[in-house]
Design an enzyme around this catalytic site. Structure first.
Site, short mmCIF file in Angstrom:
data_model
loop_
_atom_site.label_atom_id
_atom_site.label_comp_id
_atom_site.label_asym_id
_atom_site.label_seq_id
_atom_site.Cartn_x
_atom_site.Cartn_y
_atom_site.Cartn_z
CD GLU A 1 31.59 -9.65 9.92
OE1 GLU A 1 31.37 -8.74 10.75
OE2 GLU A 1 32.20 -10.70 10.20
CD GLU B 1 35.90 -8.56 12.47
OE1 GLU B 1 36.07 -8.54 13.69
OE2 GLU B 1 34.97 -7.96 11.91
#
Lengths: 677, 677, 677
Positions: free
Chosen positions: A299, A142
């Site tokens: 995810e 991320e």
């Protein structure tokens, strides 16, 4: 298309592993992601590497035939590193090192950190270089634009500016530094943006710092990619993308990656206000558009979210399966659910996985198994791709410039993009989200919401597109800024003025108060009716009147037709929305921000005029998409709401209107129809 | 009275200058302000001064017959100065240097900064000393009280305290330092107010720090004034005033200035709630009252405001002209619009000028031209001044003390002042805002809202005023504090008790919840009816019942008459508003905070009893003022609203009630009537 | 039971003292507290002690027969100490020394500070050791858990962790440090919790820091107690407790104290929403429960509160007397009103005492005199104590763990406790608030709201309690965490599963949105009707439907009966509230958060089933309690509302239902009935 999970072997004793791998096999898990936070386990002391534990679990997955995404663990340096080398920690705009303990607080530009990363990656990749079960490597986690204010970054930013402008005089010009005595006499006066009142800082300088922060991240990613490819040149590489506060330039970020990954957490609470935009497909289409090809969900929502925030409601029945299939319908080739089992320790223990800490499979896990079952019966091949006739342009630099200078209360760049995306979806038209700096010549319709900062090159492409028959939509706050984030000294929409056939005589930032507006063309009014399904006829939405808010450009007409005028204020009857015939195509200018009802009607009209293929009769919240290969076409019809939906759909295209077909969808149900070619 | 603009030649290439000056001439611009942020251009390197560019533009204006206000550019030191001498930067209450990049962040007490200022001013003023076209010098820009916590200020504050109290024991007494072991044993223990929880700090000490901060600014201003006057002793000097968070003592600030200037940015959004006070005249009257003579508007609203905040709505038609004329009607002798053209770079680019970056004149510019036209036809001579029969007292130290210790949710010192100003305006009575520390013997009516901190001298003046026939209005939260910001140890209103003829037995800080109240006197009730124009009879405002909120003093009566009592709570029927006959006059005590309806009624009653000249029949939002000289009287009737207003006005004075005259005003229209004497 | 005041002789000249003491005598004051902020007066210079002034006032009180609570003044070190020894100042989570000027900002762990404290206390206590008029010593003031991040505390925390876990590997296990590479390799890596985003930090570590902060405070208190007892071993010791942000473990805090004191400031504004909990008795019962014996009120509401916040409304008539008697009714043996006279200087001057700065006694003072009069007529002997059949468990560690990880919006640990306390009160059942870690075998009913963190020992005690016939109530969020604040790896309620006879299959954090629920048992419905008095029948409360919110555990049944099921969502009809027969008793499990109506009904049902003595017919807000000794029983009936209340009460116990008796209570009236035994 594969289904998988994110797994953290290092959180659980080895006793768990065997049964976990077996349970994953039974559940239909095809791929797992591991290792992205495990630096502390991989290098427990400086220079001492331990991959034995990883070998074990990797072997177990390999034996079970479950593919692996291995990660570089560089998002979370170990504690000994922070203690020994505090200079690797990010510095905030308050000039202080970020408190450690959480994750992601390393300065990507720190040479010392880079050294440590290099050694780690070389050891790790070398160790696993021969494992054929590794499907891909995920780099870091991320990534944000590296908005760090440490001395290293300060110096690097100075070099960035120097390289870009050569002389300090050019910097002063580019930044308009004669305002408020901001003129530099030396590069040493250039610093990172300290302080909490960043809107008081020079916006030209701020844009450069944002660019620099993004480039730092891109360079960091490529630095890691290079290290990996030196050892395993053919390996697929990715990084898991999200929408952080400081967004890097997605297109540059993934330029050198093999595919895009995204962390997909749709809301579990359905909004009640029909004006509130509600479709997660926007993000999926944005991700697919980065490389204009299929992508992965690294995810995926698996339960209630919480931990640093209070917990959200748990996903309703159908959401876990439905959202995963929705991702597939928008181009995902893999969906990995985060996470197999909820953590029992650490700060993330209420960010729920498929199975709770009790390790007793429950409703959410069963739904996950149902998902893998459905996809086994109804596979979605990776070679099927999405081809749309409409696109929305995303401009990284406009996003930065909007963030640096908020325009009016309630107006955000992303909200503008989403509203147009929503309007296409409601009209049964698939839409791509693509880089404003890329070629868009293949589309029928291209919308460029709030293209705040734009250059001649882009304007030229837009003109060329319309000249050849394209339908282009411009909005308020377009062409306002030049590449230095200074205001252009001409009537807006500036470089787009010829194309739009209108000019802004004045604007009124009206804010959240709703304003009346009047449509001038019957066709649009009809569009407005057509786009509402029988299902929605009696809803508050359908009864809602078309209106506008936030911003009102008061337009002067050069060559355009007026589609709508304002219905109040001193500019009552002044043009608000126009259409300009230009070459073989049309350019629309939307001078205000329409409400949802208005936005859907307008896009309905544009689709009709452009003759784009679309589906009539979709209730709000039902989405239609198509993936196709040379061999087959797969149609996806998804109920993105928690109510049962009935509908009668008709396809409209160049050959006319098709026969009506009835459908019924349970909440979050996905209907998949295959068509052989 | 002159109309002008603020101009930034340094923001625009020289190519612009010629056409700009010509366009200003055509538009009727009589005066420009230049230079207040241009230090970086005037001293591009340390010790190297460059006024050539300024010479050029000054010559152009001189040739065009446009007068000039030149500014000392000391609000924005150049970047090289910040880099070389970081000690000139202010320190915040967090103990850290303020991040630079924005403006105004220099410590006015820094000896090094003062040196730099001295050199700059001497060079600059000397350079232009013979230019006869310079109408005045503006010193610095929008000065705040110098709330700086740097070591220099800390030491200077210690000296301030030492000089004031001589011994540390006297300081301890003045601050009541025996509370919480606050007793100093050495001056070195005295520091600036660090920390975010300033309401926990000793309020006596805080008041002294506020005084010191204000005096620092006054001294800094006078330091600059002295430097200028050494060279051009006859030159008019001013500084542009505003209402910052840390307000300096206006009366001391301008004591040594030739006239007051004000930066006037009325709201562009008209409030819908009739209880919300809406008149910008309050600020204008406050500015006129500083020196009790005409003043200038150095910056005037010209478009939408924004930049560090989201943009406001654009001014409605009539506002630009109307607000400028309103300023004239309240005593402005010059109005300079900020700014000629909106900036194209720097952090202020969405704070709009008369012309947008496109340089294409539009609606706002046309309205500006209409303004200059109107004033050419209907000049407002500088010798006409305003003479009112009513005054409201402003107490700098009460403002500080209220800010230091918030009294009850929703109650602010300025709101109290505004409410009384509004009530006079609604009753057609011109009102002066004047220093509570000045002579007010010439007025018929004087209102002293929330005179929180007051001394015997002021109480004596008030008694003398009433004794001789004056009408004085006291309110709750008066006489609470002594000069050290300690509570007085006697029944409130303390030093005003004899004058008021009442004492506060107890008070109830009721906050925002509305409370019933009952009027005891018919006269007041009539007043309440009289003050409402035919126009307003059907509005929500007129139907609104008189009530009160925020604060309820429960009064004991010594000699006063009861005008109103509370209508609920355990003190139902206790006196709330009283009138005390004292000598030849009357003293009113208003123990609570009336709603707008109540406030207007009460002031109507007081005006009636005092026999003050007033105008009957004004609709809410219409303002009447008079400027007069020996030769003529100019009557101004201004519609401060965005609705058309019809009215029938009657003048009431010692000679009785005049004949009714009908008027009609468009939104923001100013009607000017001249009367020769 | 004694009535007294807090007095600050050091704030007022000696001239005041004589008259103040005389006035106190006349008013019936029996005890005063003095000295807790007077270090600056007691040690005006380092090492120079001055107790002469204190001697004088102590003598005056002694002569007047007024008892004294003397205080150690260590909450407010003098200014010279801060100047000379800045290392005694607390460090915040931002890593900086707290700005001084306010109170309470010393680091309790600082060895240097401890030295200074030691000398001061030895001198002070020695000086007064022979005064027999001193009733007790108060140590310091309103202690918080010492949440200090200074280097001394950092090192002490490391030692704490080392002592607890011995090896770093055990720390890593206890904290689950393999998450996010949090693994320590050295104790030196352990630091205080810096930064503002504390929810991102490891919750296991955070719990240990909270424990350490609490223990630091306990140790500091005991350090002072030891010093005092060395000199006056028999002296009664206490410290005045409150509910700060960082709550210390009350039970450990007072373990070594002779009695608990509490600073009691009930709200002066009665809430209008009947769902808003409104009873100050919760706090009183919590305080009595700390040592399970009578306690003191060391500071009691006397007027409007304000100073660092805007002022609150003044107390309504009856509140000052009523709240003091309410304290007595819940076990207070002394109530000292804060303060005799409102301060005239310092930051606390709008925190009102009984008499205002004017020194003119008013309504509040008269009510205080009425209070002393009532208690003279109707004494409440210290030997009368409270014996209840119901208890609510308070778990310090659950409070910490809830604070560290917010569970869902709107859900707080204390609110859960209060809601159950309120439900017992409404059912006319006295309830004790006691330590979850203490023996509760003597009760009939024990409620354990949100026992988030619990161990086997506690579960064992609960099982034993129920096995022997007790009625135990468990709720959602129980048994979630182990002693390391890690999640337990079993189905919830984990260690309580057998006792509850249910398991949580899944939970839904629904937040503030109200959810339907359906009762399955008629008995409960009846209870729901019975608990509403005739008085409340027509109120919004009575018409309100039973519902739930915040959290929904979806229960699986092992052996329990279902009392209520959910009425909507995908878990409609799933069990929400259950009862499990276990041994001779019953265990209830409340899987959701009922609204007030539901909570009162449920507790009504439980009381009925348990056969606990209770009073029927109490209107909401009327509280019934009993104090008793061997000789007598005193019944207290208190109207905790600002409305007159009529009621007809019936006692229900093992002997059946008593005769109805009518009562009428004025607002805040306390009715006291004595019954000789």
């Amino acid at each position: 298309m594969k289904i998988g999970v994110d797994y953290y072997p290092e959180h659980w004793g080895e006793d768990y592993w065997k049964e976990d791998v077996a349970a994953m096999s039974r559940a239909g898990v095809q791929i797992v992601r591991i290792g992205e936070f495990a630096w502390g386990m991989m290098e427990p002391e400086e220079g001492k590497f331990d991959f034995q534990w990883l070998d074990k679990i990797v072997s177990m997955f390999t034996e079970a035939g479950i593919e692996i995404v291995l990660c570089t663990p560089t998002c979370t340096p170990p504690q000994w590193m922070f203690e020994k080398y505090p200079e690797i920690i990010q510095v905030g705009t308050d000039g202080k090192r970020v408190p450690i303990g959480i994750r992601g607080h390393r300065c990507m530009n720190s040479p010392l950190f880079r050294d440590k990363v290099k050694t780690m990656i070389q050891k790790l990749v070398h160790h696993f270089k021969d494992n054929e079960n590794i499907a891909a490597w995920q780099i870091d986690n991320e990534l944000e634009a590296n908005f760090c204010c440490c001395p290293v970054c300060a110096e690097k930013f100075r070099e960035y500016v120097k390289k870009k402008y050569k002389t300090i005089e050019k910097v002063n010009e580019a930044y308009g530094n004669d305002v408020w005595s901001g003129r530099y006499t030396s590069f040493s006066q250039i610093n990172p943006p300290f302080g909490t009142h960043q809107t008081w800082l020079n916006p030209s300088y701020m844009l450069d710092f944002n660019r620099f922060a993004s480039e730092s991240t891109v360079e960091y990613l490529n630095f890691q990619a290079g290290l990996i490819r030196e050892i395993v040149p053919q390996m697929k590489l990715t990084t898991n993308n999200w929408l952080p506060e400081n967004i890097p330039d997605f297109y540059k970020l993934f330029e050198n990656m093999d595919f895009v990954s995204y962390d997909n957490y749709p809301t579990t609470v359905i909004p009640e206000d029909p004006e509130e935009l509600y479709s997660h497909a926007f993000h999926l289409d944005l991700m697919r558009g980065i490389k204009r090809k299929n992508f992965w969900i690294m995810e995926e929502l698996s339960g209630s979210l919480g931990s640093w925030m209070p917990m959200t409601a748990t996903p309703e029945p159908g959401m876990i399966k439905g959202y995963a299939l929705q991702a597939a319908a928008h181009g995902a080739d893999a969906v990995l659910h985060f996470r197999w089992r909820t953590a029992k320790s650490g700060a993330e223990m209420f960010w729920h996985g498929l199975i709770d800490q009790s390790n007793i499979p429950g409703r959410r896990f069963e739904e996950f198994c149902s998902l893998t079952g459905t996809l086994k019966e109804n596979p979605v091949p990776e070679e099927t791709e999405i081809h749309n006739q409409a696109a929305i342009l995303y401009s990284t630099e406009s996003e930065y410039a909007f963030k640096i200078q908020p325009q009016v209360e309630g107006m955000h760049y992303f909200t503008q993009l989403k509203a147009y995306h929503d309007a296409f979806t409601a009209n049964g038209v698939g839409v791509d989200m693509i880089d404003a700096n890329s070629d868009f010549s293949g589309y029928r319709i291209v919308v460029a919401p709030a293209l705040f900062l734009a250059d001649e090159e882009l304007a030229g492409r837009a003109e060329e597109f319309v000249r050849k028959g394209g339908h282009f939509v411009l909005t308020n706050r377009s062409g306002v800024k030049d590449e230095n984030n200074q205001c252009v000294c001409r009537a807006l929409p500036g470089i787009f003025a010829d194309l739009a056939g209108v000019y802004v005589t004045e604007y009124d930032p009206v804010g959240l108060k709703k304003q009346r507006i009047r449509i001038q063309k019957d066709s649009w009014k009809q569009g407005s009716i057509l786009c509402v399904s029988a299902e929605d006829k009696d809803t508050a939405f359908a009864r809602d009147e078309l209106c506008c808010s936030l911003w009102c450009d008061i337009l002067g007409i050069e060559t355009a037709d007026v589609l709508a005028v304002y219905g109040e204020n001193f500019y009552e009857n002044a043009p608000a929305v126009t259409r300009n015939h230009f070459g073989q195509g049309e350019c629309y200018y939307v001078g205000t921000v329409l409400n949802r009802r208005g936005m859907i009607s307008l896009i309905g009209e544009i689709v009709r005029v452009a003759g784009a293929e679309h589906i009539m009769g979709l209730p709000l919240g039902v989405e239609y998409t198509v993936r196709e290969s040379e061999k087959e076409r797969i149609h996806f019809l998804f109920n993105n709401t928690n109510r049962k939906k009935k509908m009668e759909l008709r396809r409209v295209n160049a050959y006319g209107m098709g026969e009506p077909v009835k459908y019924e969808l349970e909440p979050f149900e996905m209907q998949i129809e295959r068509q052989m070619l």
